[in-house]
Write a protein that holds these residues in place. Sequence first.
Motif, PDB file in Angstrom:
ATOM      1  N   LEU A 158       0.941  -1.230  -0.109  1.00 53.09           N
ATOM      2  CA  LEU A 158      -0.108   0.019  -0.121  1.00 53.09           C
ATOM      3  C   LEU A 158       0.938   1.224   0.043  1.00 53.09           C
ATOM      4  N   HIS A 177      -1.747  -0.970  -5.186  1.00 53.26           N
ATOM      5  CA  HIS A 177      -3.046  -1.283  -4.538  1.00 53.26           C
ATOM      6  C   HIS A 177      -3.409  -2.839  -4.911  1.00 53.26           C
ATOM      7  N   LEU A 205      -8.757  -0.434   3.242  1.00 52.25           N
ATOM      8  CA  LEU A 205      -8.219  -0.521   1.804  1.00 52.25           C
ATOM      9  C   LEU A 205      -9.239  -0.144   1.051  1.00 52.25           C
TER      10      LEU A 205
END
Length: 200
Positions: free
Chosen positions: A86, A91, A146
């Motif tokens: 991250l 991602h 996330l």
Amino acid sequence: MPDGQDGAKLDGHHATYLETAVALINTLTGEHVHGRPKPPLGGHDLVRAAAAALARAGPGNGRVDLLAAERLRDVASRLREIIVALSRNEHDDAAGLLNRMLADSRARPYLHRHGDRSWHLRFHSPEADLVQRCAAGLAVSVAAALGEHIPHRVGLCAAPRCDQVYLDASQAQIKRFCGLACQNRVKAAAYRARVRRSGP
Ligand SMILES: [Zn+2]
């Protein structure tokens, strides 16, 4: 894990798991802290550190033995890999790692209640042992962060020779360092570099 928490406070529940994730990653993994080398933990030290990190999530988390501590360190290593991905803006990689972790922990939501308390949502299967419960809860909360379902960010300290992670729950989300020690270290180094440049 946060058993006694009220399920309605979903944000608080996730925040507790994220704080536990940060504590586990910082105590059980990493090679440097605040500019100094960090020796790996073993034996009783590892068990104590794992139990202390878990205790942040509240009492009633069961006893940690050496095998559980070693498995928790594996969980922490996998979480660290995700946070590192991250921090590099990878991602897709982070999501892939998280999906594998969710599958391996056999995370599955179900409603649970203690006595006559209100029902609350849990993310691990009822048969799960301590480490599986922990892995499932942590993976779900990191996934929620996330996926931007909760306004929390877990970051990797930007200071040299420090691989601690931090939780940023601020609105602006501009935190870059694990704490004041590293922030001041970087500031002092930048000051020294400026002085050197403008020196004789
Ligand atoms: Zn740091």
